[in-house]
Design a protein around this motif. Structure first.
Motif, PDB file in Angstrom:
ATOM      1  N   LEU A  94       0.930  -1.130  -0.135  1.00 12.18           N
ATOM      2  CA  LEU A  94       0.038  -0.050   0.038  1.00 12.18           C
ATOM      3  C   LEU A  94       1.041   1.317   0.107  1.00 12.18           C
ATOM      4  O   LEU A  94       0.588   2.044  -0.661  1.00 12.18           O
ATOM      5  N   GLU A  95       1.765   1.408   0.700  1.00  8.28           N
ATOM      6  CA  GLU A  95       2.703   2.418   0.794  1.00  8.28           C
ATOM      7  C   GLU A  95       3.324   2.478  -0.307  1.00  8.28           C
ATOM      8  O   GLU A  95       3.647   3.765  -0.945  1.00  8.28           O
ATOM      9  N   GLU A  96       4.021   1.531  -1.101  1.00  6.10           N
ATOM     10  CA  GLU A  96       4.799   1.483  -2.225  1.00  6.10           C
ATOM     11  C   GLU A  96       3.743   2.235  -3.363  1.00  6.10           C
ATOM     12  O   GLU A  96       4.040   3.304  -4.324  1.00  6.10           O
ATOM     13  N   MET A  97       2.606   1.691  -3.415  1.00  2.00           N
ATOM     14  CA  MET A  97       1.463   2.178  -4.451  1.00  2.00           C
ATOM     15  C   MET A  97       1.254   3.583  -4.206  1.00  2.00           C
ATOM     16  O   MET A  97       1.342   4.297  -5.265  1.00  2.00           O
ATOM     17  N   LEU A  98       1.058   3.933  -2.975  1.00  2.00           N
ATOM     18  CA  LEU A  98       0.419   5.399  -2.805  1.00  2.00           C
ATOM     19  C   LEU A  98       1.883   6.293  -3.043  1.00  2.00           C
ATOM     20  O   LEU A  98       1.541   7.673  -3.380  1.00  2.00           O
ATOM     21  N   TYR A  99       3.010   6.052  -2.738  1.00  2.00           N
ATOM     22  CA  TYR A  99       4.119   6.584  -3.179  1.00  2.00           C
ATOM     23  C   TYR A  99       4.164   7.149  -4.492  1.00  2.00           C
ATOM     24  O   TYR A  99       4.338   8.105  -5.135  1.00  2.00           O
ATOM     25  N   SER A 100       3.951   5.920  -5.392  1.00  2.00           N
ATOM     26  CA  SER A 100       3.835   6.207  -6.961  1.00  2.00           C
ATOM     27  C   SER A 100       2.720   7.046  -7.461  1.00  2.00           C
ATOM     28  O   SER A 100       2.974   7.770  -8.201  1.00  2.00           O
ATOM     29  N   MET A 101       1.621   6.842  -6.811  1.00  2.00           N
ATOM     30  CA  MET A 101       0.505   7.665  -7.213  1.00  2.00           C
ATOM     31  C   MET A 101       0.526   9.159  -6.968  1.00  2.00           C
ATOM     32  O   MET A 101       0.143  10.063  -7.870  1.00  2.00           O
ATOM     33  N   GLN A 128      -1.958   7.460   6.249  1.00  2.00           N
ATOM     34  CA  GLN A 128      -1.677   8.002   4.891  1.00  2.00           C
ATOM     35  C   GLN A 128      -2.699   9.216   4.678  1.00  2.00           C
ATOM     36  O   GLN A 128      -2.781   9.616   3.365  1.00  2.00           O
ATOM     37  N   GLY A 129      -3.435   9.646   5.512  1.00  2.00           N
ATOM     38  CA  GLY A 129      -4.248  10.681   5.407  1.00  2.00           C
ATOM     39  C   GLY A 129      -5.897  10.320   4.796  1.00  2.00           C
ATOM     40  O   GLY A 129      -6.617  11.135   4.494  1.00  2.00           O
ATOM     41  N   PHE A 130      -6.094   9.082   4.822  1.00  2.00           N
ATOM     42  CA  PHE A 130      -7.483   8.646   4.104  1.00  2.00           C
ATOM     43  C   PHE A 130      -8.726   8.658   4.995  1.00  2.00           C
ATOM     44  O   PHE A 130      -8.414   8.840   6.057  1.00  2.00           O
ATOM     45  N   HIS A 131      -9.739   9.192   4.654  1.00  2.00           N
ATOM     46  CA  HIS A 131     -11.172   9.088   5.425  1.00  2.00           C
ATOM     47  C   HIS A 131     -11.789   7.664   5.091  1.00  2.00           C
ATOM     48  O   HIS A 131     -11.716   7.350   3.993  1.00  2.00           O
ATOM     49  N   LEU A 132     -12.193   7.023   6.060  1.00  2.00           N
ATOM     50  CA  LEU A 132     -12.468   5.680   5.734  1.00  2.00           C
ATOM     51  C   LEU A 132     -14.141   5.237   5.902  1.00  2.00           C
ATOM     52  O   LEU A 132     -14.784   6.112   6.904  1.00  2.00           O
ATOM     53  N   TYR A 133     -14.583   4.248   5.301  1.00  2.00           N
ATOM     54  CA  TYR A 133     -16.030   4.020   5.535  1.00  2.00           C
ATOM     55  C   TYR A 133     -15.887   2.357   5.415  1.00  2.00           C
ATOM     56  O   TYR A 133     -15.499   1.840   4.724  1.00  2.00           O
TER      57      TYR A 133
END
Length: 310
Positions: A94-101, A128-133
């Protein structure tokens, strides 16, 4: 553990992991995921799918991928084999993906709906600063008898789905999800053009199964193509239907129209020898959850939807 770029990975390397993922979809969600995996494999073969793969001792144990739509990124999948440390591997992917995005210029929004096959994701997403549902995956046994209730649809026209309803249904979805929690999760609901794209995705593409027009209905006033309500249904595995969309115009809610459409769709599926019907719903949408529970749906899994920025 090594992390590699998904675009440098072959289908052959991922095949055992993809088959394992498909078995989870089939056994836990009653969903034949092979159509979606075939699409993923085609992109992998073209080296055109962005994401990462986790390797342990040369074997793929987890993978993630994302797609970009203008200024929005969509986390399309995150899967980690339960035979390995899911939390640690899922967090790393997840961290790798968000870094790339986030390295993509002008990226303004990221959406994620992560099915429950990758281990816990709430903590890393929050960090990572997401709001979750919380989303519920619900199941209904179509072989159980259901007692219908009267609705306020008297005098309205009930039609099976026809492609001439694309534009009116897009307008209906847009109107229904204004100031609605699901509009926060999926920004396609916030415009008529976005809702039309959403409709084409669930009706024309295999990601949500094979569309079943004979179990999909719209409700309108006589003499008008403006829609009051709609229910759309797909087949996600032999004998299993999935409600991909159910909505009622705000001014018409509370009169049993949603219940009537769900019952009508379920009866159509029964006539085609379907055994089960599934759907997903945001837990915060309590009136919808109560409706589905009153119809006989039960929650079999929960999963996380996330949006960045908050």
């Amino acid at each position: 553990m090594d992390i590699a770029d998904l675009r440098q990975t072959t289908v052959r390397q991922l095949e055992p992991l993809l088959e394992e993922e498909a078995s989870h979809w089939r056994e836990e969600l009653h969903w034949d995921y092979r159509g979606a995996l075939d699409l993923i494999k085609r992109f992998l073969e073209a080296h055109a799918l962005c994401g990462s793969v986790a390797f342990e001792n040369g074997a793929a144990v987890g993978y993630s991928f994302y797609v970009l739509e203008e200024q929005k990124g969509l986390i399309g999948g995150l899967y980690v084999s339960p035979r390995h440390p899911q939390a640690a591997i899922g967090r790393r992917l997840l961290e790798e993906m968000l870094y790339s995005m986030r390295a993509v210029p002008q990226l303004a929004r990221i959406e994620a709906q992560l099915m429950p096959f990758c281990g816990p994701v709430d903590a890393p997403l929050l960090e990572q600063g997401f709001h979750l549902y919380t989303r519920k995956f619900m199941l209904f046994d179509l072989r159980k008898p259901v007692k219908s209730r009267p609705s306020g649809a008297s005098g309205m026209r009930l039609d099976r789905w026809n492609d001439r309803f694309f534009d009116p249904c897009a307008k209906l979805i847009y109107l229904c999800y204004t100031d609605h929690v699901d509009g926060e999760i999926n920004d396609q609901y916030r415009s008529r053009s976005g809702a039309l794209k959403f409709l084409k995705n669930i009706i024309l593409l295999p990601g949500c199964g094979q569309f079943v027009p004979s179990a999909s209905f719209v409700l309108r006033q006589p003499g008008s193509d403006e829609l009051v309500a709609a229910v759309l249904t797909s087949e996600v595995s032999p004998g299993v239907g999935h409600t991909t969309q159910i909505c009622v115009l705000p001014g018409y809610q509370g009169h049993g129209l949603g219940r009537m459409l769900m019952e009508t769709s379920a009866e159509a599926l029964r006539s085609m020898k379907f055994r089960e019907l599934t759907l997903t719903v945001t837990a915060e949408n309590r009136s919808a959850v109560q409706l589905y529970e009153s119809l006989g749906f039960t929650t079999i899994r929960t999963f996380t939807a996330g949006v960045w920025p908050r």
